[in-house]
Design a protein around this motif. Structure first.
Motif, mmCIF file in Angstrom:
data_model
loop_
_atom_site.group_PDB
_atom_site.id
_atom_site.type_symbol
_atom_site.label_atom_id
_atom_site.label_comp_id
_atom_site.label_asym_id
_atom_site.label_seq_id
_atom_site.Cartn_x
_atom_site.Cartn_y
_atom_site.Cartn_z
ATOM 1 N N TRP A 33 0.839 -1.195 0.000
ATOM 2 C CA TRP A 33 0.000 0.000 0.000
ATOM 3 C C TRP A 33 0.881 1.255 0.000
ATOM 4 O O TRP A 33 2.017 1.239 0.466
ATOM 5 C CB TRP A 33 -0.905 0.012 1.235
ATOM 6 N N ASP A 34 0.324 2.332 -0.502
ATOM 7 C CA ASP A 34 1.005 3.621 -0.518
ATOM 8 C C ASP A 34 0.559 4.406 0.718
ATOM 9 O O ASP A 34 -0.453 5.108 0.694
ATOM 10 C CB ASP A 34 0.642 4.377 -1.806
ATOM 11 N N VAL A 35 1.319 4.259 1.792
ATOM 12 C CA VAL A 35 1.013 4.932 3.060
ATOM 13 C C VAL A 35 2.073 5.999 3.296
ATOM 14 O O VAL A 35 3.269 5.696 3.307
ATOM 15 C CB VAL A 35 1.000 3.942 4.239
ATOM 16 N N LYS A 36 1.637 7.236 3.493
ATOM 17 C CA LYS A 36 2.575 8.324 3.733
ATOM 18 C C LYS A 36 2.078 9.191 4.888
ATOM 19 O O LYS A 36 0.886 9.486 4.991
ATOM 20 C CB LYS A 36 2.762 9.190 2.480
ATOM 21 N N ILE A 37 3.031 9.603 5.725
ATOM 22 C CA ILE A 37 2.743 10.444 6.885
ATOM 23 C C ILE A 37 3.515 11.748 6.739
ATOM 24 O O ILE A 37 4.741 11.740 6.581
ATOM 25 C CB ILE A 37 3.151 9.745 8.194
ATOM 26 N N LEU A 38 2.793 12.851 6.783
ATOM 27 C CA LEU A 38 3.416 14.171 6.806
ATOM 28 C C LEU A 38 3.537 14.604 8.258
ATOM 29 O O LEU A 38 2.542 14.621 8.985
ATOM 30 C CB LEU A 38 2.587 15.177 6.020
#
Length: 285
Positions: A150-155
């Protein structure tokens, strides 16, 4: 410039290294509001004195008159150091553990169903401090093997550039990891040359650290599924809180989740969220 007619020394400051007058503190309060949105109450005066005294020593100044004149005459020269000095950065891994339990038990399974087509999840840690919060979030996501691919990103953003750099470095004293639940300890590695631990690359790769003033323009283009903004708005006045939470609602997807601090609530602040209990909210519209 400081008005000499209002330079009566505040409280017990006569015995202190640097005199701070009522006028000095009023200037500092005004500049803090203008630059950061932080509303400094009078009972924070001693705390602010202690933090800014370090700046006076570093700059070779003799009193707060000189420092206030510097802030007003040459704001660009001192702005970053001033902001970094007055911001508070108390945090810990898995602080308010019920938020992370709810994230694992309810939010992530729901997102896996709702976002099955895109296989994309976006999270924002607003007021990330030294990084413990976004790393805790990332560890929860990494514990889900079904999210592989999955494409999981945290800013992760914060006003203080120093703590943003600390978070990006991903190295912490070993005692900072003592309260981490056992299932997440696998994401730390011991630094053999020091008494530190480092976050593993598999967790670090989910997070982008950036300096950001929440009251300024936000450069983000897409929407977020989850926003963490915990123990941040307590420093803002009510009009600023209302504006900020409405902006958060605008940035969240339909039914997106907002996590706030244990001493905060949205009562009479905004009606754009439904309470899920224990300072967890879901976007209503």
């Amino acid at each position: 410039m400081v008005n000499p007619s209002r330079t009566a020394v505040v409280g017990d400051h006569e015995a202190r290294e640097f005199p701070m007058s009522i006028a000095n503190f009023e200037i500092i309060k005004r500049i803090a509001m203008e630059w950061t949105g932080i509303s400094l109450s009078d009972h924070k005066r001693n705390m602010i004195y202690g933090r800014l005294s370090r700046r006076l020593r570093a700059l070779g100044l003799s009193d707060f008159n000189q420092y206030c004149n510097l802030l007003e005459a040459s704001p660009a020269a001192e702005k970053t150091e001033f902001i970094n000095s007055i911001t508070t950065n108390l945090t810990a891994f898995f602080r308010e553990i019920h938020h992370f339990e709810y994230l694992a038990r309810t939010v992530i399974p729901n997102l896996m169903r709702a976002n099955a087509a895109s296989r994309k999840i976006r999270i924002w840690s607003a007021g990330c401090s030294t990084g413990e919060e976004p790393y805790s979030i990332a560890m929860v996501f990494k514990s889900f093997s079904a999210l592989k691919g999955w494409d999981v990103k945290i800013l992760a953003t914060d006003l203080d550039s120093n703590v943003v750099a600390k978070g990006a470095g991903a190295v912490y004293p070993i005692d900072r990891a003592e309260g981490v639940p056992d299932k997440y300890r696998q994401f730390f590695k011991r630094d053999k040359t020091s008494n530190n631990v480092q976050i593993k690359d598999s967790v670090r790769e989910l997070i982008r650290f950036r300096q950001l003033n929440l009251l300024h323009e936000w450069p983000m283009r897409g929407s977020f599924d989850i926003i963490f903004c915990r123990n941040v708005v307590i420093y803002f006045d009510l009009p600023t809180q209302k504006k900020l939470f409405n902006r958060y609602a605008d940035m969240l997807v339909d039914n997106g989740h907002l996590f706030i601090g244990h001493s905060e609530n949205l009562y009479k602040v905004t009606d754009r969220f439904n309470s899920m209990g224990r300072t967890i909210y879901q976007k209503a519209y």
